[in-house]
Scaffold this motif. Structure first.
Motif, short mmCIF file in Angstrom:
data_model
loop_
_atom_site.label_atom_id
_atom_site.label_comp_id
_atom_site.label_asym_id
_atom_site.label_seq_id
_atom_site.Cartn_x
_atom_site.Cartn_y
_atom_site.Cartn_z
N THR A 83 0.83 -1.21 0.00
CA THR A 83 0.00 0.00 0.00
C THR A 83 0.87 1.26 0.00
OG1 THR A 83 -1.71 -1.18 1.22
CG2 THR A 83 -1.88 1.20 1.18
N VAL A 84 1.99 1.21 0.70
CA VAL A 84 2.91 2.35 0.70
C VAL A 84 3.39 2.60 -0.73
CG1 VAL A 84 5.19 3.13 1.46
CG2 VAL A 84 3.61 2.10 3.11
N ALA A 85 3.77 1.53 -1.41
CA ALA A 85 4.27 1.68 -2.79
C ALA A 85 3.18 2.23 -3.70
CB ALA A 85 4.78 0.34 -3.30
N GLU A 86 1.95 1.83 -3.45
CA GLU A 86 0.86 2.20 -4.35
C GLU A 86 0.28 3.58 -4.06
OE1 GLU A 86 -1.86 -1.23 -4.72
OE2 GLU A 86 -3.42 0.31 -4.87
N PHE A 90 6.22 8.30 -2.08
CA PHE A 90 7.37 9.06 -1.56
C PHE A 90 7.80 8.64 -0.16
CE2 PHE A 90 4.85 13.25 -0.26
CZ PHE A 90 3.86 12.48 0.32
N VAL A 91 6.92 7.97 0.59
CA VAL A 91 7.32 7.42 1.89
C VAL A 91 8.32 6.28 1.67
CG1 VAL A 91 6.50 6.12 3.90
CG2 VAL A 91 5.20 8.10 3.07
N ARG A 92 8.01 5.44 0.69
CA ARG A 92 8.94 4.35 0.34
C ARG A 92 10.30 4.90 -0.12
NH1 ARG A 92 9.37 -0.94 -1.83
NH2 ARG A 92 10.70 -0.96 -3.67
N GLU A 93 10.24 5.91 -0.99
CA GLU A 93 11.49 6.49 -1.48
C GLU A 93 12.33 7.07 -0.34
OE1 GLU A 93 11.35 8.25 -5.82
OE2 GLU A 93 9.79 9.15 -4.57
N ALA A 94 11.68 7.82 0.54
CA ALA A 94 12.41 8.45 1.66
C ALA A 94 13.05 7.39 2.54
CB ALA A 94 11.47 9.33 2.47
N GLY A 224 -4.45 8.59 -8.20
CA GLY A 224 -4.14 9.53 -9.27
C GLY A 224 -3.11 10.58 -8.88
N ALA A 225 -2.88 10.74 -7.58
CA ALA A 225 -1.85 11.69 -7.14
C ALA A 225 -0.47 11.09 -7.43
CB ALA A 225 -1.99 11.98 -5.65
N ARG A 226 0.50 11.94 -7.76
CA ARG A 226 1.88 11.49 -7.95
C ARG A 226 2.72 12.06 -6.83
NH1 ARG A 226 4.26 12.09 -13.79
NH2 ARG A 226 5.63 10.52 -12.87
N SER A 227 3.59 11.24 -6.27
CA SER A 227 4.43 11.75 -5.19
C SER A 227 5.88 11.34 -5.42
CB SER A 227 3.95 11.23 -3.84
OG SER A 227 4.21 9.85 -3.68
N GLY A 228 6.80 12.12 -4.86
CA GLY A 228 8.21 11.80 -5.00
C GLY A 228 9.04 12.45 -3.90
#
Ligand code: FAD
Ligand code: SF4
Length: 330
Positions: A83-86, A90-94, A224-228
């Motif tokens: 769910t974090v990845a989906e 950006f939580v996963r990336e951080a 639909g939101a994009r995060s990074g």
């Protein structure tokens, strides 16, 4: 050499909270990746370590559009959650841009929120003045080596950065910290959890001695939101941020309908950039919009000679993550 200390491992949350709350010399131990270093270096010398690592506060549960993350969940476990990845990528990336795999397998989410600054003067008790370690003694970093230090929320009292990567997307998301004390439970938005140093740099957050973080509640982004998360650092891995930005954008027909933005590596606390968000919300996707947001976010910096470069670097970090997320730059 460490000062001798007593080690205890209570069986339940209530027992742990009572042990630390009733003993000013006691301290929690989770994964130990921050706590034990500070004890080895002689910065902290608790008389009693209360090991919470086996308490039942580990795991991730999804309820509707919210993730409930137990405080003892490891950084690696949270990064691996589907769910974090989906829904909050950006939580996963951080998480994955921080520390090392080995450390992330030990380090807990609660401990990440409560990690102490990497300021070298704080971490060297034999050395110089430090208002955070010894209140009222002064701040050696002001005239010393200060490359990794803060420019927002900083003052002559203290320019120490809050070094967490994870907290940057979490403040952007309006995550909530759940806390257990002897008198009961309470919850505090992460944006209100940290305290600016002002004239008491030794006080870093709203926790009372003995209060335990039990869970962190993470709202998911809309579909639909994009995060990074963009992290700028001196070395490509295993290094803390010089600057970083966590952003989430919802874009419809070239217009930003909802923006979330927070900054790392530049604040004495994980820094939510609300004024920049106000500029982004409703604006057209363009470099002019992004630059205007960046200017506002860094409008009022406090710099010393070693940190002046961070003002422009942080602005570029913001513009770059916005360009990447909006697809206006690949
Ligand atoms: P501990 O060391 O056990 O505890 C830390 C503090 O929190 C202690 O004061 C403890 O009493 C308190 N505590 C712990 N859990 C609770 C709780 N549930 N309630 C109340 N108090 C609690 N972080 C990043 O974000 N990005 C990085 O790039 C990064 N790089 C690192 C590199 C190195 C070499 C190291 C050592 C650390 C790095 N970290 C980084 C920090 C790391 O993420 C933290 O050290 C870790 O998350 C702390 O978790 P822990 O479980 O080990 O905490
Ligand atoms: Fe201490 Fe803060 Fe100054 Fe570092 S910046 S020496 S932590 S008072």
């Amino acid at each position: 050499a460490m000062t001798p200390f007593e080690y205890v491992r209570p069986d339940d949350v209530a027992g742990a909270v009572t042990m630390v709350s009733t003993d000013l010399g006691a301290s929690y131990l989770a994964g130990g990746t921050t706590q034990l270093d500070l004890m080895k270096d002689g910065v902290l010398a608790p008389e009693r370590l209360v090991d919470i690592s086996r308490l039942p506060l580990r795991g991730i549960t999804r309820r509707d559009d919210t993730l409930w993350v137990g405080a003892l969940t490891t950084m690696e476990e949270l990064a691996a959650d589907p769910t974090v990845a989906e829904r909050v990528y950006f939580v996963r990336e951080a998480l994955l841009l921080g520390a090392s795999t080995q450390l992330r397998n030990m380090a807990t989410i609660g401990g990440n929120l409560l990690q102490r600054t990497r300021c070298r003067y704080f971490r060297d008790p034999t050395g110089m003045m430090c208002n955070k370690r010894t209140p009222g003694s002064g701040c050696a970093a002001l005239t010393g080596v200060a490359r990794m230090h803060a420019i927002l929320g900083a003052s002559e009292q203290c320019i120490a950065v809050h070094a967490s990567d994870l907290c940057v997307p979490l403040v952007a998301l309006d995550a909530v910290v759940h806390i257990q004390g002897v008198g009961g439970q309470r919850s505090v938005p992460l944006t209100e959890f940290y305290v600016l140093p002002r004239d008491r740099p030794d006080i870093e957050n709203v926790l009372e001695h003995g209060e335990l973080i039990t869970q962190v509640e993470i709202p998911l982004l809309p579909i639909g939101a994009r995060s990074g998360y963009l992290k700028v650092r001196d070395r490509a891995s295993y290094e803390f941020a010089l600057t970083s930005a966590a952003a989430a954008l919802l874009i419809e027909d070239g217009t930003i309908t909802k923006a979330r933005l927070a900054l790392g590596g530049v604040g004495t606390i994980p820094w939510r950039a609300r004024e920049a968000e106000a500029i982004l919300n409703g604006a057209a996707v363009s470099d002019e919009t992004f630059r205007a947001a960046a200017e506002v976010a860094l409008r009022d910096p406090f710099t010393v000679s070693g940190t002046v470069f961070k003002v422009e670097l942080a602005k570029r970090t913001i513009v770059r993550i916005m360009q990447t997320l909006s697809g206006s730059r690949s």
